[in-house]
Design a protein around this motif. Structure first.
Motif, PDB file in Angstrom:
ATOM      1  N   LYS A  94       0.847  -1.203   0.000  1.00  0.00           N
ATOM      2  CA  LYS A  94       0.000   0.000   0.000  1.00  0.00           C
ATOM      3  C   LYS A  94       0.872   1.239   0.000  1.00  0.00           C
ATOM      4  CE  LYS A  94      -2.462  -2.239   3.806  1.00  0.00           C
ATOM      5  NZ  LYS A  94      -1.378  -3.189   4.069  1.00  0.00           N
ATOM      6  N   GLU A  95       0.388   2.285  -0.625  1.00  0.00           N
ATOM      7  CA  GLU A  95       1.085   3.567  -0.600  1.00  0.00           C
ATOM      8  C   GLU A  95       0.086   4.703  -0.633  1.00  0.00           C
ATOM      9  OE1 GLU A  95       3.391   5.379   0.068  1.00  0.00           O
ATOM     10  OE2 GLU A  95       4.899   3.889   0.498  1.00  0.00           O
ATOM     11  N   GLY A  96       0.575   5.908  -0.420  1.00  0.00           N
ATOM     12  CA  GLY A  96      -0.324   7.051  -0.432  1.00  0.00           C
ATOM     13  C   GLY A  96       0.409   8.342  -0.734  1.00  0.00           C
ATOM     14  N   LEU A  97      -0.340   9.299  -1.240  1.00  0.00           N
ATOM     15  CA  LEU A  97       0.189  10.637  -1.503  1.00  0.00           C
ATOM     16  C   LEU A  97      -0.839  11.646  -1.013  1.00  0.00           C
ATOM     17  CD1 LEU A  97       1.332  10.294  -5.250  1.00  0.00           C
ATOM     18  CD2 LEU A  97       2.850  10.364  -3.241  1.00  0.00           C
ATOM     19  N   ARG A  98      -0.372  12.842  -0.668  1.00  0.00           N
ATOM     20  CA  ARG A  98      -1.314  13.924  -0.432  1.00  0.00           C
ATOM     21  C   ARG A  98      -1.854  14.319  -1.799  1.00  0.00           C
ATOM     22  NH1 ARG A  98       1.709  18.526   2.707  1.00  0.00           N
ATOM     23  NH2 ARG A  98       1.801  19.326   0.588  1.00  0.00           N
ATOM     24  N   ILE A  99      -3.088  14.854  -1.864  1.00  0.00           N
ATOM     25  CA  ILE A  99      -3.699  15.101  -3.178  1.00  0.00           C
ATOM     26  C   ILE A  99      -2.872  16.080  -4.018  1.00  0.00           C
ATOM     27  CG2 ILE A  99      -5.277  16.933  -2.362  1.00  0.00           C
ATOM     28  CD1 ILE A  99      -6.404  14.288  -4.858  1.00  0.00           C
ATOM     29  N   ASP A 100      -2.249  17.078  -3.374  1.00  0.00           N
ATOM     30  CA  ASP A 100      -1.458  18.029  -4.180  1.00  0.00           C
ATOM     31  C   ASP A 100      -0.181  17.379  -4.707  1.00  0.00           C
ATOM     32  OD1 ASP A 100      -0.486  17.943  -1.585  1.00  0.00           O
ATOM     33  OD2 ASP A 100       0.069  20.054  -1.504  1.00  0.00           O
ATOM     34  N   GLU A 101       0.356  16.400  -3.980  1.00  0.00           N
ATOM     35  CA  GLU A 101       1.516  15.663  -4.486  1.00  0.00           C
ATOM     36  C   GLU A 101       1.104  14.827  -5.696  1.00  0.00           C
ATOM     37  OE1 GLU A 101       4.077  14.803  -0.440  1.00  0.00           O
ATOM     38  OE2 GLU A 101       2.450  13.410  -0.898  1.00  0.00           O
TER      39      GLU A 101
ATOM     40  N   PRO B 124       2.660  17.993 -11.527  1.00  0.00           N
ATOM     41  CA  PRO B 124       3.017  17.551 -12.893  1.00  0.00           C
ATOM     42  C   PRO B 124       4.155  16.532 -12.963  1.00  0.00           C
ATOM     43  CG  PRO B 124       3.236  19.957 -12.667  1.00  0.00           C
ATOM     44  CD  PRO B 124       2.651  19.457 -11.389  1.00  0.00           C
ATOM     45  N   LEU B 125       4.989  16.423 -11.927  1.00  0.00           N
ATOM     46  CA  LEU B 125       6.067  15.418 -11.978  1.00  0.00           C
ATOM     47  C   LEU B 125       5.558  13.996 -11.704  1.00  0.00           C
ATOM     48  CD1 LEU B 125       9.044  17.095 -10.041  1.00  0.00           C
ATOM     49  CD2 LEU B 125       9.085  16.371 -12.427  1.00  0.00           C
ATOM     50  N   SER B 126       4.404  13.873 -11.054  1.00  0.00           N
ATOM     51  CA  SER B 126       3.901  12.531 -10.686  1.00  0.00           C
ATOM     52  C   SER B 126       3.287  11.852 -11.897  1.00  0.00           C
ATOM     53  CB  SER B 126       2.827  12.633  -9.593  1.00  0.00           C
ATOM     54  OG  SER B 126       3.364  13.234  -8.447  1.00  0.00           O
ATOM     55  N   ILE B 127       3.748  10.648 -12.165  1.00  0.00           N
ATOM     56  CA  ILE B 127       3.187   9.925 -13.319  1.00  0.00           C
ATOM     57  C   ILE B 127       2.799   8.501 -12.958  1.00  0.00           C
ATOM     58  CG2 ILE B 127       4.376  11.232 -15.115  1.00  0.00           C
ATOM     59  CD1 ILE B 127       6.390   8.877 -15.330  1.00  0.00           C
ATOM     60  N   LEU B 128       1.947   7.945 -13.812  1.00  0.00           N
ATOM     61  CA  LEU B 128       1.731   6.509 -13.822  1.00  0.00           C
ATOM     62  C   LEU B 128       2.605   5.998 -14.948  1.00  0.00           C
ATOM     63  CD1 LEU B 128      -2.151   6.246 -13.370  1.00  0.00           C
ATOM     64  CD2 LEU B 128      -0.385   5.612 -11.704  1.00  0.00           C
TER      65      LEU B 128
ATOM     66  N   LEU C  46       3.368   3.650 -10.022  1.00  0.00           N
ATOM     67  CA  LEU C  46       3.539   5.066  -9.737  1.00  0.00           C
ATOM     68  C   LEU C  46       5.014   5.450  -9.894  1.00  0.00           C
ATOM     69  CD1 LEU C  46       1.737   7.337  -8.508  1.00  0.00           C
ATOM     70  CD2 LEU C  46       2.547   6.610  -6.271  1.00  0.00           C
ATOM     71  N   MET C  47       5.275   6.696 -10.255  1.00  0.00           N
ATOM     72  CA  MET C  47       6.644   7.205 -10.271  1.00  0.00           C
ATOM     73  C   MET C  47       6.612   8.646  -9.784  1.00  0.00           C
ATOM     74  SD  MET C  47       9.754   6.954 -10.523  1.00  0.00           S
ATOM     75  CE  MET C  47       9.526   5.183 -10.617  1.00  0.00           C
ATOM     76  N   VAL C  48       7.144   8.843  -8.581  1.00  0.00           N
ATOM     77  CA  VAL C  48       7.156  10.161  -7.936  1.00  0.00           C
ATOM     78  C   VAL C  48       8.612  10.487  -7.646  1.00  0.00           C
ATOM     79  CG1 VAL C  48       6.105  11.533  -6.088  1.00  0.00           C
ATOM     80  CG2 VAL C  48       5.018   9.414  -6.812  1.00  0.00           C
TER      81      VAL C  48
ATOM     82  N   SER D  84       6.939   4.572  -4.914  1.00  0.00           N
ATOM     83  CA  SER D  84       6.488   4.302  -6.282  1.00  0.00           C
ATOM     84  C   SER D  84       5.964   2.875  -6.410  1.00  0.00           C
ATOM     85  CB  SER D  84       7.633   4.588  -7.256  1.00  0.00           C
ATOM     86  OG  SER D  84       7.881   5.979  -7.270  1.00  0.00           O
ATOM     87  N   ILE D  85       4.756   2.706  -5.964  1.00  0.00           N
ATOM     88  CA  ILE D  85       4.103   1.396  -5.862  1.00  0.00           C
ATOM     89  C   ILE D  85       3.867   0.781  -7.250  1.00  0.00           C
ATOM     90  CG2 ILE D  85       1.876   2.604  -5.686  1.00  0.00           C
ATOM     91  CD1 ILE D  85       0.835   0.336  -3.950  1.00  0.00           C
ATOM     92  N   LYS D  86       4.072  -0.534  -7.305  1.00  0.00           N
ATOM     93  CA  LYS D  86       3.984  -1.259  -8.588  1.00  0.00           C
ATOM     94  C   LYS D  86       2.649  -1.998  -8.758  1.00  0.00           C
ATOM     95  CE  LYS D  86       8.964  -2.050  -8.806  1.00  0.00           C
ATOM     96  NZ  LYS D  86      10.039  -3.037  -8.864  1.00  0.00           N
ATOM     97  N   SER D  87       2.363  -2.357  -9.983  1.00  0.00           N
ATOM     98  CA  SER D  87       1.209  -3.223 -10.322  1.00  0.00           C
ATOM     99  C   SER D  87      -0.051  -2.824  -9.548  1.00  0.00           C
ATOM    100  CB  SER D  87       1.562  -4.695 -10.069  1.00  0.00           C
ATOM    101  OG  SER D  87       2.754  -5.032 -10.755  1.00  0.00           O
TER     102      SER D  87
END
Ligand code: MTE
Length: 322
Positions: free
Chosen positions: A198-205, A209-213, A232-234, A242-245
């Motif tokens: 499991k992973e998480g980000l704050r909504i603004d993170e 624009p740098l955050s991608i799938l 994920l790639m942050v 950067s959680i996978k699958s």
């Protein structure tokens, strides 16, 4: 990831490698020794069959393509990026994911999107990426274990994807979850972590624009060991964010639980921003070993993305919010 005490989250490779693979390896070593002695050359087992590589069409260059990289940040080899991995669902040794994830079934694939949003629902991988533009993003990748790489990802903007589900004002955080399938993911048969990952980000993170799938790398479909079909790639955070699958995304009001924080809260915080000034309790984060290089490099604040992301954390004590 490194863990201090021997407990549920601390196992030996031989315990988490599936028994059949472990037995195969022992058989291989034994046979290889015999073969070395000229006794059983014909009995050598074949090496694992690695999945065919598939080129991705329609990938466009982005602001973060090669031209934007400083000269002293050369791209790591495909071999480095796809054979030195952390993907505990397939084993805890760096070579395990490549050896054990080749048969992992990544199609069909669906992601459940739920929680504080106007348009929840299941979405297929194809629908998720179809209307989006596949972009090349060459990012520095810094693992909390103090090694790093530079990898040309192919991905889509996470924020653009999330907006499609119309998050409400209660969506202060985004929670992500990896597939739970011990049949296919042998590492999940041992309590190394509280599965699923499991992973998480704050909504603004998440909206940054740098955050991608990421769905590809090196212009090709992402290999299973790197988190196929979508991860994920942050880039300004330690690699474990950067959680996978990914199979589930949930918008929520409360800060979500994360696997490594559950396993060792003092060592792995929710934010996990790359920060050379805040040491891990057991090692310094001031420098890193770029895979393939002899000498250590200084770790950069926010992994070198300070200009882009520092404003997200204005006024926060980053020693407290590690
Ligand atoms: N995601 C899942 N589901 N399981 C994992 O074990 N490991 C994390 C992260 N995402 C992990 C994961 C860690 S610790 C790192 S450093 C990166 O994936 C490694 O990504 P890479 O193997 O592509 O370098």
């Amino acid at each position: 990831m490194l863990i201090k005490h021997r407990k549920a989250s601390d196992v030996l490779g031989s315990e988490i490698t599936p028994k059949s693979v472990f037995d195969d390896r022992r058989r291989f070593l034994k046979t290889a020794a015999l073969a070395g002695a000229g006794l059983a050359a014909s009995a050598l087992p074949s090496l694992p069959a690695y999945a065919a590589r598939t080129k991705l069409d329609g990938v466009v260059k982005s602001k973060w393509s090669a031209e934007s990289l400083p000269e002293d940040d050369p791209i790591n080899s495909y071999e480095d990026a796809t054979s030195y991995n952390n993907f505990y669902e397939f084993g805890t040794a760096k070579g395990d994911p490549k050896d054990n994830a080749q048969d992992f079934k990544t199609s069909p694939w669906e992601i459940m999107v739920e929680g504080a949003c106007a348009k929840p629902g299941k979405i297929s991988f194809e629908d998720l990426i179809k209307p989006a533009t596949l972009e090349e993003r060459i990012y520095r990748f810094r693992c909390v274990e103090a090694w790093s790489m530079v990898i040309p990802w192919v991905g889509i903007s996470l924020g653009d994807v999330l907006k499609r589900f119309e998050p409400t004002s209660d969506a202060r955080y985004v929670y992500f979850e990896t597939l739970l399938d011990p049949e296919q993911m042998p590492g999940q048969r041992a309590p190394v972590l509280n599965w699923p990952y499991k992973e998480g980000l704050r909504i603004d993170e998440a909206m940054h624009p740098l955050s991608i799938l990421a769905v590809g790398m090196y212009g090709e479909v992402i290999p299973n060991q790197n988190g196929a079909p979508v991860r994920l790639m942050v880039p300004w955070k330690y690699g474990f964010k950067s959680i996978k699958s990914i199979v589930k995304i949930k918008f929520q009001k409360a800060m979500p639980p994360t696997s490594w924080n559950e396993a060792a809260a003092r060592e792995y915080g929710f934010y996990s921003n790359v920060n050379p000034m805040v040491s891990h309790p057991r090692w310094s984060q001031a420098s890193e070993r770029r895979i393939g290089e002899l000498f250590k490099r200084k770790t950069l604040m926010f992994n070198g993305y300070e200009e882009e992301v520092a404003s997200l954390y204005e006024g926060m004590d980053l020693r407290k919010w590690y």
